[in-house]
Write an enzyme that holds these catalytic residues in place. Structure first.
Site, PDB file in Angstrom:
ATOM      1  N   TYR A  42      -9.969   7.952   1.737  1.00 53.46           N
ATOM      2  CA  TYR A  42      -9.685   6.627   1.522  1.00 53.46           C
ATOM      3  C   TYR A  42      -8.163   6.037   3.037  1.00 53.46           C
ATOM      4  CZ  TYR A  42      -9.680   1.397   0.544  1.00 53.46           C
ATOM      5  OH  TYR A  42      -9.813   0.639   0.715  1.00 53.46           O
ATOM      6  N   HIS A  55       0.610  -1.210  -0.020  1.00 51.45           N
ATOM      7  CA  HIS A  55      -0.126  -0.204  -0.184  1.00 51.45           C
ATOM      8  C   HIS A  55       0.872   1.783  -0.094  1.00 51.45           C
ATOM      9  CE1 HIS A  55      -3.865  -2.474   0.472  1.00 51.45           C
ATOM     10  NE2 HIS A  55      -4.070  -1.561   0.760  1.00 51.45           N
TER      11      HIS A  55
END
Length: 104
Positions: free
Chosen positions: A41, A22
Site C-alpha cells: 500500500y 500516516h
C-alpha cells in the site's frame, strides 16, 4: 493478486498534517488493512493531489472488511479535516479506477 487504485485531494495547506497522520498510523488501522489482505500500500502526492495504490487477493473482500470495520469509520472521521475524497454512493468507498496499462 488484484490491484486497487484511488485518488483524492488534501485540503489546501494540510499536506504536512496528512503525512504526519500516516507516519503515525494507528496499529489497529494497520491491523484492519492486513486483515483485508492489503499489501504494498503506497500513497503519492503531487501538490494537493493524492494517488493511492495497493495489492490484495480480492478487492471485493478488502472493500468488505474495511466497510465493516468501526476502526476504518473512526479513521475516516479523523482524516476528514485534511482530506477531500469522493465516495461511491453504492459502496461507500473510493470509486475504483480502471487499469488501462500494465507492464510486468
Amino acid at each position: 493478486m488484484e490491484r486497487y487504485a484511488w485518488r483524492a485531494k488534501v485540503v489546501s495547506g494540510k499536506l504536512d498534517e496528512y503525512i504526519k497522520r500516516h507516519n503515525n498510523i494507528w496499529p489497529e488501522m494497520s491491523k484492519v488493512l492486513k486483515k483485508a489482505g492489503i499489501s504494498n500500500y503506497t500513497i503519492w502526492n503531487n501538490g494537493d493531489d493524492l494517488f493511492g495504490y495497493y495489492e490484495c487477493e480480492s478487492v471485493d473482500y478488502a472493500a468488505r472488511v474495511q466497510a465493516e470495520s468501526p476502526v476504518v469509520d473512526k479513521w475516516n472521521e479523523y482524516m476528514k479535516d485534511v482530506l477531500i475524497m469522493e465516495m461511491d454512493p453504492e459502496t461507500g468507498a473510493q470509486p475504483k479506477m480502471r487499469q488501462v496499462f500494465l507492464l510486468e
